[in-house]
Design a protein around this motif. Structure first.
Motif, PDB file in Angstrom:
ATOM      1  N   PHE A 119       5.726 -17.812   7.398  1.00  0.00           N
ATOM      2  CA  PHE A 119       6.490 -18.916   7.983  1.00  0.00           C
ATOM      3  C   PHE A 119       6.277 -20.214   7.199  1.00  0.00           C
ATOM      4  O   PHE A 119       7.223 -20.983   7.002  1.00  0.00           O
ATOM      5  CB  PHE A 119       6.104 -19.109   9.449  1.00  0.00           C
ATOM      6  CG  PHE A 119       6.878 -18.224  10.394  1.00  0.00           C
ATOM      7  CD1 PHE A 119       7.886 -18.744  11.198  1.00  0.00           C
ATOM      8  CD2 PHE A 119       6.616 -16.860  10.469  1.00  0.00           C
ATOM      9  CE1 PHE A 119       8.608 -17.929  12.063  1.00  0.00           C
ATOM     10  CE2 PHE A 119       7.328 -16.039  11.332  1.00  0.00           C
ATOM     11  CZ  PHE A 119       8.336 -16.567  12.135  1.00  0.00           C
ATOM     12  N   THR A 120       5.053 -20.462   6.743  1.00  0.00           N
ATOM     13  CA  THR A 120       4.774 -21.698   6.005  1.00  0.00           C
ATOM     14  C   THR A 120       5.565 -21.760   4.710  1.00  0.00           C
ATOM     15  O   THR A 120       6.250 -22.754   4.430  1.00  0.00           O
ATOM     16  CB  THR A 120       3.268 -21.805   5.685  1.00  0.00           C
ATOM     17  OG1 THR A 120       2.526 -21.882   6.902  1.00  0.00           O
ATOM     18  CG2 THR A 120       2.986 -23.045   4.845  1.00  0.00           C
ATOM     19  N   LEU A 121       5.500 -20.713   3.911  1.00  0.00           N
ATOM     20  CA  LEU A 121       6.147 -20.741   2.601  1.00  0.00           C
ATOM     21  C   LEU A 121       7.666 -20.654   2.692  1.00  0.00           C
ATOM     22  O   LEU A 121       8.381 -21.363   1.969  1.00  0.00           O
ATOM     23  CB  LEU A 121       5.608 -19.592   1.737  1.00  0.00           C
ATOM     24  CG  LEU A 121       4.167 -19.789   1.250  1.00  0.00           C
ATOM     25  CD1 LEU A 121       3.649 -18.533   0.572  1.00  0.00           C
ATOM     26  CD2 LEU A 121       4.096 -20.967   0.275  1.00  0.00           C
ATOM     27  N   ILE A 122       8.177 -19.814   3.561  1.00  0.00           N
ATOM     28  CA  ILE A 122       9.625 -19.665   3.671  1.00  0.00           C
ATOM     29  C   ILE A 122      10.261 -20.909   4.282  1.00  0.00           C
ATOM     30  O   ILE A 122      11.291 -21.402   3.807  1.00  0.00           O
ATOM     31  CB  ILE A 122       9.981 -18.405   4.482  1.00  0.00           C
ATOM     32  CG1 ILE A 122       9.576 -17.155   3.684  1.00  0.00           C
ATOM     33  CG2 ILE A 122      11.478 -18.363   4.805  1.00  0.00           C
ATOM     34  CD1 ILE A 122       9.769 -15.853   4.425  1.00  0.00           C
ATOM     35  N   PHE A 123       9.646 -21.442   5.345  1.00  0.00           N
ATOM     36  CA  PHE A 123      10.163 -22.677   5.950  1.00  0.00           C
ATOM     37  C   PHE A 123      10.061 -23.840   4.965  1.00  0.00           C
ATOM     38  O   PHE A 123      10.962 -24.684   4.895  1.00  0.00           O
ATOM     39  CB  PHE A 123       9.399 -22.997   7.235  1.00  0.00           C
ATOM     40  CG  PHE A 123      10.048 -22.448   8.476  1.00  0.00           C
ATOM     41  CD1 PHE A 123      10.680 -23.280   9.389  1.00  0.00           C
ATOM     42  CD2 PHE A 123      10.035 -21.076   8.720  1.00  0.00           C
ATOM     43  CE1 PHE A 123      11.293 -22.761  10.526  1.00  0.00           C
ATOM     44  CE2 PHE A 123      10.634 -20.551   9.857  1.00  0.00           C
ATOM     45  CZ  PHE A 123      11.272 -21.395  10.765  1.00  0.00           C
ATOM     46  N   ALA A 124       8.957 -23.903   4.207  1.00  0.00           N
ATOM     47  CA  ALA A 124       8.782 -24.978   3.232  1.00  0.00           C
ATOM     48  C   ALA A 124       9.875 -24.914   2.172  1.00  0.00           C
ATOM     49  O   ALA A 124      10.471 -25.943   1.817  1.00  0.00           O
ATOM     50  CB  ALA A 124       7.406 -24.871   2.577  1.00  0.00           C
ATOM     51  N   GLY A 125      10.136 -23.715   1.668  1.00  0.00           N
ATOM     52  CA  GLY A 125      11.176 -23.564   0.660  1.00  0.00           C
ATOM     53  C   GLY A 125      12.536 -23.968   1.175  1.00  0.00           C
ATOM     54  O   GLY A 125      13.283 -24.714   0.519  1.00  0.00           O
ATOM     55  N   HIS A 126      12.875 -23.520   2.381  1.00  0.00           N
ATOM     56  CA  HIS A 126      14.200 -23.792   2.942  1.00  0.00           C
ATOM     57  C   HIS A 126      14.411 -25.276   3.254  1.00  0.00           C
ATOM     58  O   HIS A 126      15.405 -25.878   2.835  1.00  0.00           O
ATOM     59  CB  HIS A 126      14.399 -22.980   4.218  1.00  0.00           C
ATOM     60  CG  HIS A 126      15.710 -23.248   4.894  1.00  0.00           C
ATOM     61  ND1 HIS A 126      16.909 -22.788   4.407  1.00  0.00           N
ATOM     62  CD2 HIS A 126      16.011 -23.965   6.014  1.00  0.00           C
ATOM     63  CE1 HIS A 126      17.888 -23.186   5.187  1.00  0.00           C
ATOM     64  NE2 HIS A 126      17.377 -23.907   6.177  1.00  0.00           N
ATOM     65  N   TYR A 127      13.474 -25.864   3.979  1.00  0.00           N
ATOM     66  CA  TYR A 127      13.677 -27.237   4.434  1.00  0.00           C
ATOM     67  C   TYR A 127      13.375 -28.286   3.362  1.00  0.00           C
ATOM     68  O   TYR A 127      13.965 -29.369   3.374  1.00  0.00           O
ATOM     69  CB  TYR A 127      12.865 -27.486   5.707  1.00  0.00           C
ATOM     70  CG  TYR A 127      13.498 -26.797   6.897  1.00  0.00           C
ATOM     71  CD1 TYR A 127      14.667 -27.286   7.464  1.00  0.00           C
ATOM     72  CD2 TYR A 127      12.962 -25.620   7.421  1.00  0.00           C
ATOM     73  CE1 TYR A 127      15.282 -26.644   8.533  1.00  0.00           C
ATOM     74  CE2 TYR A 127      13.571 -24.967   8.486  1.00  0.00           C
ATOM     75  CZ  TYR A 127      14.731 -25.479   9.039  1.00  0.00           C
ATOM     76  OH  TYR A 127      15.348 -24.828  10.081  1.00  0.00           O
ATOM     77  N   LEU A 128      12.484 -27.973   2.431  1.00  0.00           N
ATOM     78  CA  LEU A 128      12.265 -28.901   1.327  1.00  0.00           C
ATOM     79  C   LEU A 128      13.490 -28.929   0.422  1.00  0.00           C
ATOM     80  O   LEU A 128      13.890 -29.996  -0.058  1.00  0.00           O
ATOM     81  CB  LEU A 128      11.035 -28.482   0.512  1.00  0.00           C
ATOM     82  CG  LEU A 128      10.649 -29.417  -0.646  1.00  0.00           C
ATOM     83  CD1 LEU A 128      10.344 -30.816  -0.118  1.00  0.00           C
ATOM     84  CD2 LEU A 128       9.443 -28.863  -1.405  1.00  0.00           C
ATOM     85  N   TYR A 129      14.093 -27.776   0.239  1.00  0.00           N
ATOM     86  CA  TYR A 129      15.328 -27.701  -0.548  1.00  0.00           C
ATOM     87  C   TYR A 129      16.418 -28.559   0.090  1.00  0.00           C
ATOM     88  O   TYR A 129      17.074 -29.371  -0.589  1.00  0.00           O
ATOM     89  CB  TYR A 129      15.792 -26.246  -0.639  1.00  0.00           C
ATOM     90  CG  TYR A 129      17.190 -26.090  -1.201  1.00  0.00           C
ATOM     91  CD1 TYR A 129      17.440 -26.267  -2.565  1.00  0.00           C
ATOM     92  CD2 TYR A 129      18.256 -25.771  -0.371  1.00  0.00           C
ATOM     93  CE1 TYR A 129      18.727 -26.138  -3.081  1.00  0.00           C
ATOM     94  CE2 TYR A 129      19.542 -25.637  -0.876  1.00  0.00           C
ATOM     95  CZ  TYR A 129      19.771 -25.822  -2.227  1.00  0.00           C
ATOM     96  OH  TYR A 129      21.047 -25.691  -2.726  1.00  0.00           O
ATOM     97  N   GLY A 130      16.611 -28.402   1.400  1.00  0.00           N
ATOM     98  CA  GLY A 130      17.629 -29.174   2.095  1.00  0.00           C
ATOM     99  C   GLY A 130      17.332 -30.657   2.104  1.00  0.00           C
ATOM    100  O   GLY A 130      18.233 -31.487   1.914  1.00  0.00           O
ATOM    101  N   PHE A 131      16.067 -31.022   2.303  1.00  0.00           N
ATOM    102  CA  PHE A 131      15.667 -32.429   2.352  1.00  0.00           C
ATOM    103  C   PHE A 131      15.917 -33.126   1.022  1.00  0.00           C
ATOM    104  O   PHE A 131      16.489 -34.225   0.978  1.00  0.00           O
ATOM    105  CB  PHE A 131      14.189 -32.535   2.731  1.00  0.00           C
ATOM    106  CG  PHE A 131      13.638 -33.927   2.675  1.00  0.00           C
ATOM    107  CD1 PHE A 131      13.877 -34.833   3.701  1.00  0.00           C
ATOM    108  CD2 PHE A 131      12.880 -34.346   1.584  1.00  0.00           C
ATOM    109  CE1 PHE A 131      13.383 -36.131   3.653  1.00  0.00           C
ATOM    110  CE2 PHE A 131      12.377 -35.640   1.521  1.00  0.00           C
ATOM    111  CZ  PHE A 131      12.630 -36.530   2.552  1.00  0.00           C
ATOM    112  N   LEU A 132      15.480 -32.513  -0.064  1.00  0.00           N
ATOM    113  CA  LEU A 132      15.643 -33.130  -1.383  1.00  0.00           C
ATOM    114  C   LEU A 132      17.116 -33.186  -1.793  1.00  0.00           C
ATOM    115  O   LEU A 132      17.552 -34.150  -2.424  1.00  0.00           O
ATOM    116  CB  LEU A 132      14.843 -32.348  -2.426  1.00  0.00           C
ATOM    117  CG  LEU A 132      13.324 -32.420  -2.282  1.00  0.00           C
ATOM    118  CD1 LEU A 132      12.637 -31.555  -3.339  1.00  0.00           C
ATOM    119  CD2 LEU A 132      12.826 -33.866  -2.396  1.00  0.00           C
ATOM    120  N   LEU A 133      17.886 -32.181  -1.402  1.00  0.00           N
ATOM    121  CA  LEU A 133      19.304 -32.164  -1.761  1.00  0.00           C
ATOM    122  C   LEU A 133      20.075 -33.222  -0.981  1.00  0.00           C
ATOM    123  O   LEU A 133      20.898 -33.955  -1.553  1.00  0.00           O
ATOM    124  CB  LEU A 133      19.891 -30.777  -1.486  1.00  0.00           C
ATOM    125  CG  LEU A 133      21.334 -30.542  -1.954  1.00  0.00           C
ATOM    126  CD1 LEU A 133      21.427 -30.678  -3.472  1.00  0.00           C
ATOM    127  CD2 LEU A 133      21.819 -29.174  -1.511  1.00  0.00           C
TER     128      LEU A 133
END
Length: 229
Positions: A174-188
């Motif tokens: 959950f940590t790595l998958i959520f981090a990848g998904h939401y960090l991608y959306g946040f930075l974009l």
């Protein structure tokens, strides 16, 4: 597959985009890699943390291999849950293998698939941290492959092992998958930075970040070893 390159084996995107005659197999490959890396001692060379982080970025593509879900959040939760289950099952196989093989592994000769030094280092790590080693090891390459095997070798209580196994797998996935998904959306959305254009840097960064604690640990042990000689 005609364009296959051996370098693909350590490229997370190769597995995420994997297809056979146009049939997308990414989700199945990702789940198998998680299972293999945590359950088969041959899986220590496979990408783990970087694969899950990128799986978070490409979560919709992976889930759509099996079904379409409109909600991004449900997609991420489902993917994380599937990966967690694969990690739990992988560790269970590793524990079973360790309990059955015992110290036979310590007499096994090194090969491309098996390095005894990793087993010895994992045993030392496990003995110092106890059950928590199962959780710590999830975030450390190599150690997460051998930790459940060592737990089986030292006959760690099954209920205790399963508790740490389930907790560690859920936290890791959950940590790595959520981090990848939401960090991608946040930075974009906020900075117009598309992480998909910087995949190589992400992979290198995650490899360095996850291997650094391991390298520092070995660096601290070296002087002691030399003094002992």
């Amino acid at each position: 597959m005609s364009d296959f390159d051996w370098k693909n084996l350590i490229d997370p995107l190769f597995y995420i985009h994997f297809d056979i005659n146009g049939v997308k197999m990414g989700i199945y490959i990702v789940l198998f890699i998680v299972f293999a890396e945590t359950g088969l001692f041959a899986g220590f060379f496979l990408p783990g943390d970087s694969l899950l982080f990128l799986a978070g970025i490409y979560n919709r593509e992976l889930i759509e291999n099996i079904l379409f879900i409109e909600s991004d959040f449900v997609n991420v939760v489902l993917l994380s849950s599937m990966v967690a289950v694969a990690g739990i099952l992988g560790n269970m196989i590793g524990y079973w293998f360790g309990s059955k093989s015992g110290y036979y592994l310590y007499n096994k000769q090194d090969s491309f698939w098996f390095k005894k030094k990793y087993l010895v280092q994992s045993k030392d790590f496990f003995e110092r941290h106890g059950g928590r080693a199962i959780i710590f090891a999830r975030f450390l390459p190599i150690f997460r492959t051998f930790a459940p095997i060592v737990a089986g070798i030292v006959t760690m209580e099954k209920k205790k092992f399963m508790f740490y196994n389930v907790v560690s797998s859920i936290v890791w996935s959950f940590t790595l998958i959520f981090a990848g998904h939401y960090l991608y959306g946040f930075l974009l959305d906020n900075y117009e930075i598309d992480l998909k254009e910087h995949i190589e840097l992400i992979v290198i960064g995650l490899v360095v970040l996850t291997l650094l604690p391991v390298l520092l640990k070995f660096a601290k042990k070296s002087p002691v070893t030399e003094e002992g000689k």
